[in-house]
Design a protein around this motif. Sequence first.
Motif, mmCIF file in Angstrom:
data_model
loop_
_atom_site.group_PDB
_atom_site.id
_atom_site.type_symbol
_atom_site.label_atom_id
_atom_site.label_comp_id
_atom_site.label_asym_id
_atom_site.label_seq_id
_atom_site.Cartn_x
_atom_site.Cartn_y
_atom_site.Cartn_z
ATOM 1 N N VAL A 290 0.855 -1.194 0.000
ATOM 2 C CA VAL A 290 0.000 0.000 0.000
ATOM 3 C C VAL A 290 0.885 1.236 0.000
ATOM 4 N N SER A 291 1.943 1.209 0.816
ATOM 5 C CA SER A 291 2.816 2.383 0.837
ATOM 6 C C SER A 291 3.615 2.489 -0.466
ATOM 7 N N ALA A 292 3.892 1.348 -1.107
ATOM 8 C CA ALA A 292 4.552 1.390 -2.421
ATOM 9 C C ALA A 292 3.648 2.050 -3.457
ATOM 10 N N LEU A 293 2.356 1.731 -3.406
ATOM 11 C CA LEU A 293 1.418 2.356 -4.349
ATOM 12 C C LEU A 293 1.370 3.866 -4.138
ATOM 13 N N ARG A 294 1.541 4.257 -2.889
ATOM 14 C CA ARG A 294 1.550 5.702 -2.589
ATOM 15 C C ARG A 294 2.896 6.334 -2.945
ATOM 16 N N GLY A 295 3.881 5.497 -3.331
ATOM 17 C CA GLY A 295 5.189 6.035 -3.715
ATOM 18 C C GLY A 295 6.154 6.179 -2.560
ATOM 19 N N GLU B 170 -9.233 0.778 -0.528
ATOM 20 C CA GLU B 170 -9.089 0.577 -1.979
ATOM 21 C C GLU B 170 -7.664 0.158 -2.323
ATOM 22 N N LEU B 171 -6.687 0.803 -1.703
ATOM 23 C CA LEU B 171 -5.290 0.457 -1.980
ATOM 24 C C LEU B 171 -4.967 -0.957 -1.481
ATOM 25 N N SER B 172 -5.520 -1.312 -0.334
ATOM 26 C CA SER B 172 -5.286 -2.665 0.191
ATOM 27 C C SER B 172 -5.836 -3.710 -0.760
ATOM 28 N N ILE B 173 -6.995 -3.421 -1.331
ATOM 29 C CA ILE B 173 -7.588 -4.379 -2.268
ATOM 30 C C ILE B 173 -6.715 -4.508 -3.515
ATOM 31 N N ILE B 174 -6.203 -3.391 -4.018
ATOM 32 C CA ILE B 174 -5.317 -3.460 -5.191
ATOM 33 C C ILE B 174 -4.084 -4.314 -4.864
ATOM 34 N N ALA B 175 -3.509 -4.069 -3.678
ATOM 35 C CA ALA B 175 -2.309 -4.826 -3.290
ATOM 36 C C ALA B 175 -2.629 -6.306 -3.088
ATOM 37 N N ARG B 176 -3.774 -6.598 -2.474
ATOM 38 C CA ARG B 176 -4.174 -8.006 -2.275
ATOM 39 C C ARG B 176 -4.407 -8.688 -3.622
ATOM 40 N N ASN B 177 -5.074 -7.992 -4.535
ATOM 41 C CA ASN B 177 -5.363 -8.595 -5.835
ATOM 42 C C ASN B 177 -4.072 -8.924 -6.583
#
Lengths: 388, 261
Positions: A290-295, B170-177
């Motif tokens: 999640v923190s990677a997605l946030r950069g 939403e971000l957790s779901i993307i990461a889980r997927n």
Amino acid sequence: MYAWHFTEMPYPYLPPLDTLSTMRVNLPNTHYDPKIGADLYNRYLDEYMIASEVGLNMLVNEHHQTATCLDVAAPLSAAILARQTTKGRICILGNPVANRNDPIRIAEEMAMIDNISRGRLDVGYVRGVPYEIFAANTNPTQTVERLWEGIDLTVLAWTKTEPFNFEGRFTHRRTINLWPRPYQTPHPAIWITGSSDLDSIKKAASRGYVFATFLQPYDKVKWMFDGYRSQFVDHGLPGGGGTAYMPLMFTADNEADAEKGAKELLWYLAAKAEPQFRNPPGYVNVAFNVSALRGDYSGRTDAMRTKSIEFLKEQGVLMYGTPDSVAAQVKRFYDKVGGFDHLLMMQQAGTLDHATTVKSMTLFAKEVYPQIKDLARTRPLNAQAAAE
Amino acid sequence: MSTIAKKSSTIKISGVDIEVERRGSGSPVLVLYGEEALELNSPVLDQWAAKHELIIPSPPGFGHSERPEWIAGPDDIAYIYLDLCDTLGLRNVPIVGFGFGGWIAFEMATKDPAIASKIVVVDPFGVKIGGPTDRDVQDIWTLHPQTVAKLKWRDVEKSKRDYSKMSEDELSIIARNLESFARFGWEPYMHNPNLRRRLNRVKAPTLFVWGANDGVITPDYGKAYAALVPGAKFETVADAGHYPHIEQPDAFAKIVNPFLG
């Protein structure tokens, strides 16, 4: 304090690094010249033999599909050193048991090396850095489970004296019966590496294994070592457990030469890989991703890559200087992290040549090691370790 | 669109907590979403929901569904979904599967041919067509992310998502997927070696829809895949990559809606 010489056996004769998108996984092997490689293998093994002669221990590892590390089979280099040296301990750090898929073969190889070296082997296990996932095609979402099942199975294989079966999640064998048994009793010391996963560190501690970490700032190392010490249980293993830390290390007669050598070692930190190799899906947990997605997170080794030489020295990631200065840096780090037991020294990296490498390691062995050798163990030795 | 009723609940199936969304009303359609779950926000689903009740389960490890250790891939997931259909009283129901979901649809229909009344698959994974050194499915995990985006999308701009505006959930779901897709698709890469030998069991009328510019799995792969399913029809959508329903929703609907009814 035990001091260990280490090199990843790099192949540094590459086009300018800024023209390459990667040095790992998918750098075409047209860049590899076997004639140069043959010289490098023999040179790096010579340096280990010199390390043994000057009183250092020998640490080897393996990586795959990368110009940063030509040692693709640590048991092979360890076996050569077991036969060609008579002094100093040999540690493989480590066996990528999650990626090798055959823990029994590893148990056999380790037992054989332990016999040839007459009990000078320490056996490390690694989960494997993210890049290694691709060469082995290991499912990145279950490397921790594979690591621990593999360790458990090798320990069983070393210690069972009758044939036995094992039907686990990843390995199935119906008749396991190790010939040879290890030279050391009950088996060689086991080491585990880590860089953030405190649960694994505590698990290693509770089994009496050595915990090792590399190239990290001292406050993070202390956090990990404190976690280790909080859970350590002495199981009477050879070596007696403990903690290990690896900095880049260069010792010279004067500060100017030291800085020059240190800068050559930084080649290792400059080794780059394309982003998809740094964080395969599931290698770290959902919260990290999640923190990677946030950069906010781009992989575990990226943090050190861009730092200045002064920052790296202050943090203890890179230690260099005259013998007295290096000894002071080791002692400072020792104090900052609550003590540690094994100093693992990457004394060769990148373009650092043979003569310079040997000079640095010899100077360390003669003038630094005596100053730090008697730093107290971080916990009392068990009887077996004390008898070594 | 806002008038379409959506509700999600968690149902215990085969001991696994499975999240199931129900959307719209009418005769049921089982929708098996793809690896990135991008369909969930696409207009195509809402069009269908105007006439049908869409039953949209999240596979184990996707959305909010649990992922127990024993589940190794679509073969296992299909059994859970067949149990889900039993629990919900679904039988002889249309199944639509996107990408990874299309693979699951075939795993279900080969195990229980009577489960589906008709099948629509959109750029599905699931079989190996070529030999050991043929790359049937481009390696989305070893190629540079920018290269992967170009392979997936005809118009790369459509791939861009602003993560900074998304909630933690939403971000957790993307990461889980992402993680669960790797768990299930890593090895054998994006296929079940046994599936192609079972596809002759599919009895329902089947429509393959393929983005003409899908660079991850090409239309040639799709045609060879469709040839393994008795009587299957194969259609391409021009100017579209791996997600034709998102890049060309109108052209996609023209092909699929008459078939789905």
